[in-house]
Design a protein around this motif. Sequence first.
Motif, PDB file in Angstrom:
ATOM      1  N   ILE A  47       1.254  -0.965  -0.153  1.00 45.68           N
ATOM      2  CA  ILE A  47      -0.298   0.049   0.220  1.00 45.68           C
ATOM      3  C   ILE A  47       0.866   1.335  -0.271  1.00 45.68           C
ATOM      4  N   ILE A  57     -10.049   5.982   2.084  1.00 44.45           N
ATOM      5  CA  ILE A  57     -10.246   5.363   3.300  1.00 44.45           C
ATOM      6  C   ILE A  57      -9.903   5.880   4.465  1.00 44.45           C
ATOM      7  N   LYS A 110      -9.619   7.052   8.075  1.00 45.70           N
ATOM      8  CA  LYS A 110      -8.871   6.907   9.179  1.00 45.70           C
ATOM      9  C   LYS A 110      -8.827   5.337   8.937  1.00 45.70           C
ATOM     10  N   GLU A 111      -9.920   5.036   8.485  1.00 44.79           N
ATOM     11  CA  GLU A 111      -9.703   3.035   8.416  1.00 44.79           C
ATOM     12  C   GLU A 111      -8.950   2.348   8.179  1.00 44.79           C
ATOM     13  N   SER A 112      -7.162   3.052   7.477  1.00 43.25           N
ATOM     14  CA  SER A 112      -6.827   2.319   6.641  1.00 43.25           C
ATOM     15  C   SER A 112      -5.104   2.240   7.909  1.00 43.25           C
ATOM     16  N   VAL A 113      -5.027   1.955   7.744  1.00 42.02           N
ATOM     17  CA  VAL A 113      -4.090   1.333   8.879  1.00 42.02           C
ATOM     18  C   VAL A 113      -2.279   2.704   8.398  1.00 42.02           C
TER      19      VAL A 113
END
Lengths: 226, 226, 226
Positions: free
Chosen positions: C3, C134, C136-139
């Motif tokens: 990513i 995406i 704040k859902e994404s690390v």
Amino acid sequence: MRIVSADTGGALLDENYNPIGLIATVAVLVERPYKTAKLSIAKYSNPFKYDLSGRMALKDETFLALKLAKKVKPDVIHLDSTLGGIEIRKLDDSTIDALRISDRGKAIWHELSKDLQPLAKRFWEETGIEILAIGKESVAVRIAEIYAGIYSVKWGIEYAMKEGFVRIGLPRYMTVEISKGKILGKSLDPKEGGLYGEVGMEDKEFEWEIYPNPIARTFMVFEAKS
Amino acid sequence: MRIVSADTGGALLDENYNPIGLIATVAVLVERPYKTAKLSIAKYSNPFKYDLSGRMALKDETFLALKLAKKVKPDVIHLDSTLGGIEIRKLDDSTIDALRISDRGKAIWHELSKDLQPLAKRFWEETGIEILAIGKESVAVRIAEIYAGIYSVKWGIEYAMKEGFVRIGLPRYMTVEISKGKILGKSLDPKEGGLYGEVGMEDKEFEWEIYPNPIARTFMVFEAKS
Amino acid sequence: MRIVSADTGGALLDENYNPIGLIATVAVLVERPYKTAKLSIAKYSNPFKYDLSGRMALKDETFLALKLAKKVKPDVIHLDSTLGGIEIRKLDDSTIDALRISDRGKAIWHELSKDLQPLAKRFWEETGIEILAIGKESVAVRIAEIYAGIYSVKWGIEYAMKEGFVRIGLPRYMTVEISKGKILGKSLDPKEGGLYGEVGMEDKEFEWEIYPNPIARTFMVFEAKS
């Protein structure tokens, strides 16, 4: 206070970390000092046939909680639905309409209450035990969630022994450790004051790893391969 | 920056973990590096006569903060009401109506501002010190909250020495430890960067325990018995 | 999954802890086990000329993410805008209107999409790589945020060597440590499962300190002086 609660969690994940289906519904008995379960029972779903859009989880949880409650006679039952702790036996249509929840939530509860309200009423009449929609306020519900993660991992290890590999999404901010003969699950949120759980399992030969789910922050992934 | 802030917290709990009344209002002086209080003063309520539905807390907090501020001359006063840091002296009716808060919040502030707005205006004219409605954004307010928990525990120990037993609900995600001659309170949220407080007390013989409140996730219960 | 993501953060603060402007936009390559970056590149802004009310950050982030993506060919690009993971190339006006976000959010995206949608479409046609909103859902976005904090500190140390002093507000709940030749940044939220980053720097003589921002709970302040 002796509390029985139940929750469903642990999801089989595909290679893109999307959920295929949920794995385990767990009921627990929680007693003072409310950090872990004294007893736990689990019912597994088939994650490959799970209807993620459905509303089955809460019914399954209620049935499993009642099963455990009949055995251990708790003071109260906590369900994972955050309606401010209202008694399920009181959830008739006009009460549901008066709840301060979304219209979608009301529609779901109008449907759910058809089964659950008479069930809760009868159980209360027979035993005096209330079933409360307390949800995320309850430490017992959170402990049930942690156990759902632990039992999902247990299921996953069995699955990996047969199929070679498994990838599981754990319930929110929890992790697991595996050591000789047991699976230890722990909350990753120190604000919760040290909640954890432990389930035994047979010794097996496998590799495992735990790491953050890249598309679901604060959720961990468990992988095992035989 | 030298900040005076105040907060109310610590609740006497009944056997079902429901609050009977709040215990302590505390004002603190917080200075760099903003992890604990340099000074603290407390005012106890009678939790058995506390009106939990009332709006007394913020007034009590303002009066106690002013008492401490007159002594220590801070740069600013922080109150526990989350209105984006607006100056209390500016809270006239039209300003309150323009706030982006709930209608209920507006009604409460229309009432509160009758007393607090002139008080804040006069204090600012005399001293140049602003009183801000900053609430949960303020580290100083959180430190006051932690001290309210510590002073509640101190009150609780005195109470248990006389009455035999006490059960107290601490403010959100904090815990306490008691060692010779002092009560140490600590935030359980590492995101806050290590906030804590400490209050001395006379040595006494008693047993104590701390554990999660089963019906209020992330809140801890303190119990003492003599 | 490989990513690329990007984020902007780290703010120069005035003596009252108010932001003057943002410092660093960072793009990172994140690979399994998704706890830190494998590669990172940074672009500095001039915080004294930064338009905090503007919407430049997301554009800068997209350009920097594309720059890194062209080099490392990831599977996907994650941007810091929480639209449920929708593909940017699909954000035409009717799709934006159908999003469940605020009217203000829609207005911003109607403006942003003029540039970003064609850019994302072309990039996807050429490479097959999707750009997802995406947030704040994404690390990976969170790791980019942590690196933005680290690079801001690096910038701040250079600044303090020249100007004598710097005060920087770090991104949410993260801290930094400086040891010989490197800056280590760490999430303060254990729920995230141990996210961190590391950037090298030349050895310099300076003093530094980190402490909670008194007017922004869960945010830390970094100060350095030469």
